[in-house]
Design an enzyme around this catalytic site. Structure first.
Site, short mmCIF file in Angstrom:
data_model
loop_
_atom_site.label_atom_id
_atom_site.label_comp_id
_atom_site.label_asym_id
_atom_site.label_seq_id
_atom_site.Cartn_x
_atom_site.Cartn_y
_atom_site.Cartn_z
N ARG A 114 0.87 -1.18 0.00
CA ARG A 114 0.00 0.00 0.00
C ARG A 114 0.91 1.22 0.00
NH1 ARG A 114 -2.25 -0.02 6.31
NH2 ARG A 114 -0.27 -0.61 7.22
N CYS A 118 2.33 7.29 -6.85
CA CYS A 118 2.96 8.58 -7.15
C CYS A 118 1.99 9.69 -6.76
CB CYS A 118 3.26 8.62 -8.64
SG CYS A 118 3.76 10.25 -9.19
N GLU A 153 -2.10 7.38 6.47
CA GLU A 153 -0.69 7.55 6.82
C GLU A 153 0.18 7.95 5.62
OE1 GLU A 153 0.52 4.07 9.09
OE2 GLU A 153 -0.26 5.03 10.89
N CYS A 158 8.38 9.60 -4.36
CA CYS A 158 8.41 9.01 -5.69
C CYS A 158 9.41 9.79 -6.55
CB CYS A 158 7.01 9.07 -6.30
SG CYS A 158 6.95 8.49 -7.99
N CYS A 160 9.75 9.38 -9.96
CA CYS A 160 9.42 9.15 -11.38
C CYS A 160 9.64 10.43 -12.19
CB CYS A 160 7.97 8.68 -11.50
SG CYS A 160 6.76 10.03 -11.38
N CYS A 163 7.48 13.36 -11.21
CA CYS A 163 7.88 14.03 -9.96
C CYS A 163 9.15 14.85 -10.16
CB CYS A 163 8.07 12.99 -8.85
SG CYS A 163 6.50 12.30 -8.26
N GLU A 308 -5.67 6.13 15.74
CA GLU A 308 -5.42 4.70 15.90
C GLU A 308 -4.58 4.47 17.14
OE1 GLU A 308 -3.52 2.78 12.57
OE2 GLU A 308 -4.71 3.90 11.11
N TRP A 316 3.52 -5.96 14.32
CA TRP A 316 4.60 -5.55 13.42
C TRP A 316 5.88 -5.14 14.14
CZ3 TRP A 316 5.58 -0.62 14.81
CH2 TRP A 316 4.53 0.15 15.31
N GLU A 356 -2.14 -8.54 8.62
CA GLU A 356 -2.50 -8.03 9.94
C GLU A 356 -3.43 -8.95 10.70
OE1 GLU A 356 -3.56 -3.96 8.92
OE2 GLU A 356 -1.54 -3.30 9.47
N PHE A 358 -2.87 -11.07 12.89
CA PHE A 358 -2.58 -11.20 14.33
C PHE A 358 -2.45 -9.87 15.04
CE2 PHE A 358 -0.88 -15.35 12.69
CZ PHE A 358 -1.96 -16.09 13.15
C1 GLA Z 1 -1.04 1.84 10.76
C2 GLA Z 1 -2.09 1.81 9.67
C3 GLA Z 1 -3.16 0.81 9.90
C4 GLA Z 1 -2.59 -0.47 10.44
C5 GLA Z 1 -1.84 -0.17 11.72
C6 GLA Z 1 -1.31 -1.41 12.41
O1 GLA Z 1 -1.26 2.75 11.73
O2 GLA Z 1 -2.67 3.07 9.45
O3 GLA Z 1 -3.82 0.57 8.68
O4 GLA Z 1 -1.75 -1.05 9.51
O5 GLA Z 1 -0.75 0.64 11.39
O6 GLA Z 1 -0.69 -1.07 13.62
ZN ZN Z 2 6.04 10.21 -9.19
#
Ligand code: GLA
Ligand code: ZN
Length: 676
Positions: A114, A118, A153, A158, A160, A163, A308, A316, A356, A358
């Site tokens: 994800r 660009c 987030e 980029c 390219c 850019c 969040e 992670w 994700e 877990f």
């Molecule tokens: C980030 C992302 C979420 C998720 C959490 C997991 O904050 O915005 O989509 O991946 O991490 O901690």
């Molecule tokens: Zn670009």
């Protein structure tokens, strides 16, 4: 004055991905029942829904989303609606490869992951804007929808060709002529002069990477590009007919972007906080995350949203530790104490597969509400309802610490005096924590912030001065502020060109000294500093210093402490000079935390800064929120033993134990009407 966004209550809930469960109506139904049980009043929807919303180019499917928003709303649950630009469907990347990101080596990424797009690509912008407009048209005026959550987030860069072209335009606008750019960037060094803007390229591990001014401008450009993308999405939402406020979820100490530049584009700041609780003492983690909360609040100097946080353990980190009982509530109330108007989680229901599966969630794969995590989440919801009157109140600060991203970029890129670690963030955090330990609210600010609100201002390692910053600092001290400068300050200008004629630039007279040399210490080395008898602050302790020791040439400053060791034994280590109605202190070395705690205690007293609480035990966090009429004092015990904090005069208990003793992780919230 900008409009403050408030909801008259705390938002409690978080990221919810019903698109993963459309074939399980039974689950979607129980989810809503569980949400109500856990006092969840808000969910964030649609963050990663592009492929379900637009499975084929131009073919939109909103019915499922409309139904879910409606079902939630019927049960009193609001929606924060996201635009899904953080991840894209495969058809988009296959048909228009230009949307995929190009890395510094000039390789185009394959489809996947994800945040892999660009920010310039006209096609990407067009496709997401079409979808955003439609989303806004369909749901932007639904009474259940309260806020736009743009993308997810923002981050990365980029390289390219599109850019690169934008970067050149950006440079042209900034420097006008190539001669000017050459001069500001010092390109004569190693014969790297440009003859035209067309020759300039972004930094690359395979090419130009040590032209510091190029690196710095590239980072600034990346921020501007990202904000431009954000604004393009917001514009499409407006075109779709929605006037709802917008936010974007920012990240912990994210160095890829300069968040202060998001100020104008966001109606309310939100951010994602995942501290590694229990790795070190909770108080240290609390100081670290407290500083980030304060930084986020500082972007707009207004309440923000905790968008969040994890209800239990993430998946992670290298080691994903469970939150011990009570930790979730303490961490959630810490966010509130620092100015958050929400406690939102990632995630409400755990996904069944992929990366994700877990990650902690309010509802896990077991699927019941009879779990420890669910009970603790419910408790957070109950407490937020009990203290709901606090939502929307302000956090005012008499103390501030400068932590500027442009400075961070330049300082770390500089090559010298320590390339292993300059310990910039540590140094800021030590000073922040020491000020907090005096029981004070602290703002974490950038060079753009207005200073007149503060009685005491710490400016650690301000290596880079933006145009006129020295003037701003001097004026601040002259008007009566207490300015605490440190080593490695005022060294370069905005394009990383060293100031000539002595440093700290423009402040030598105000500080009464000139920085002459700086010694970098090996990790195993240390020096120490000893107080000068009769120093005017009455400092008595001896403290260790490490990493960086500056040798200053004294002009007319008072010496408060001296080095105890090495060839610079006896040289000044802490100085003071009266400046107009205020004070300028200069800390010459990377001192241990205890120094800052003791020093700020005395300097704050001298500056007439007082906490609501007379004595703050170590590990107790004291934070104040206020409205025009009422003050709310948060006392939180992040130490591992019970601590006693007496209720200051005039306060009554709004929430928490009815005794002055706070057990570990306990919070007490006190309330007082303001006089007059
Ligand atoms: C980030 C992302 C979420 C998720 C959490 C997991 O904050 O915005 O989509 O991946 O991490 O901690
Ligand atoms: Zn670009």
């Amino acid at each position: 004055m900008e409009k403050k966004i408030t909801y008259g209550r705390f938002l409690h809930g978080g990221d919810y991905n019903p698109e993963q469960w459309l074939d399980r109506p039974d689950i979607l139904k129980t989810d809503i029942e569980y949400f109500k049980k856990a006092h969840i009043n808000t969910v964030s929807l649609g963050i990663f829904s592009w492929a379900v919303l637009e499975p084929r180019e131009g073919e939109y499917h909103f019915e499922w989303l409309e139904e879910i928003v409606e079902n939630l709303w019927k049960e009193g649950i609001s929606t924060i609606l996201a635009t899904p630009s953080g991840a894209r469907p495969k058809w988009l990347a296959d048909k228009y490869p230009e949307v995929l990101r190009v890395n510094g080596n000039r390789e185009r990424n394959l489809y996947g992951g994800r945040h892999n797009h660009c920010y310039t690509s006209p096609v990407y912008r067009e496709k997401i804007q079409n979808l955003d407009r439609e989303l806004s048209r369909r749901l932007g005026n639904h009474p259940g929808v309260i806020l736009w959550h743009i993308s997810n987030e923002f981050g990365g860069e980029c390289h390219c060709p599109l850019c690169q072209e934008k970067f050149r335009e950006w440079l042209k606008e900034k420097y006008h002529t190539i001669e000017n750019l050459n001069d500001r960037w010092c390109t004569t060094f190693w014969s790297h002069r440009y003859e035209s803007f067309d020759q300039v390229e972004s930094p690359s591990p395979r090419g130009e990477r040590e032209l510091h001014a190029l690196n710095l401008d590239w980072k600034r450009f990346v921020t501007d590009r990202t904000v431009d993308f954000l604004k393009a999405e917001a514009e499409a939402l407006r075109e779709g007919g929605s006037e709802l406020p917008v936010t974007a979820n920012l990240m912990y100490d994210y160095a890829g972007l300069d968040y202060k530049k998001f100020r104008e584009a966001l109606d309310i700041v939100s951010w994602d906080n995942y501290p590694g609780w229990h790795k070190k003492e909770e108080w240290l983690t609390a100081a670290d995350s407290g500083m980030q909360h304060d930084l986020m609040r500082g972007i707009k100097k207004a309440p923000f949203l905790l968008m969040e946080s994890c209800p239990s353990a993430t998946n992670w980190k290298p080691i994903n530790k469970l939150k011990k009982p009570g930790m979730l509530l303490a961490a959630s109330l810490q966010a509130v104490a620092h100015g958050s108007d929400s406690v939102l989680y990632f995630q409400l229901r755990q996904s069944r597969g992929a990366s994700e599966k877990f990650h902690g969630a309010v509802i896990d794969h077991y699927g019941g509400s009879d779990t420890r995590v669910f009970r603790e989440v419910t408790e957070v919801g109950e407490v937020l309802e009990k203290i709901q009157e606090i939502a929307g109140s302000d956090v005012k600060c008499q103390a501030a610490v400068l932590y500027d991203r442009e400075n961070d970029w330049a300082l770390k890129d500089a090559q010298g005096p320590r390339n292993e670690d300059m310990h910039y963030q540590d140094c800021v955090l030590k000073q922040y924590r020491a000020l907090r330990e005096q029981g004070l609210n602290v703002d974490v600010i950038s060079m753009e912030h207005e200073l007149s609100d503060y009685r005491i201002l710490a400016v650690p390692m301000a290596y880079l001065f933006k145009e006129g910053y020295e003037e701003k600092l001097r004026a601040y001290a002259e008007a009566g502020g207490t300015l605490v400068l440190s080593y490695w300050t005022g060294i370069v200008d905005e394009t990383d060109r060293c100031f000539l004629g002595g440093t700290p630039y423009g402040l030598m007279e105000a500080a009464g000294l000139r920085s002459a040399e700086i010694d970098a210490l090996f990790d195993w080395e240390q020096n120490y500093v000893i107080p000068e008898p009769d120093n005017h602050l009455g400092i008595r302790g001896t403290y260790v210093c490490r990493n960086l020791c500056e040798l200053v040439e004294l002009r007319d400053a008072e010496i408060l402490m001296r080095y105890g060791d090495d060839f610079y034994q006896g040289y000044p280590a802490l100085t003071h000079k009266a400046c107009g109605k205020g004070h300028v202190y200069y800390v010459c070395a990377d001192m241990e935390h205890d120094f800052y705690r003791d020093f700020f205690g005395k300097a704050a007293e001298e500056a007439g800064v007082r906490s609501e609480v007379e004595f703050v035990p170590e590990g107790v966090s004291v934070t104040l929120r206020e409205t025009e009429a009422v003050q709310y004092l948060f006392l939180q015990n992040f130490s591992r033993k019970p601590e006693t904090v007496a209720v200051p005069e005039g306060y009554e208990v709004l929430y928490g134990p009815n005794t002055d003793v706070l057990k570990p992780l306990q919070t007490r919230i006190l309330k007082k009407r303001k006089e007059g």
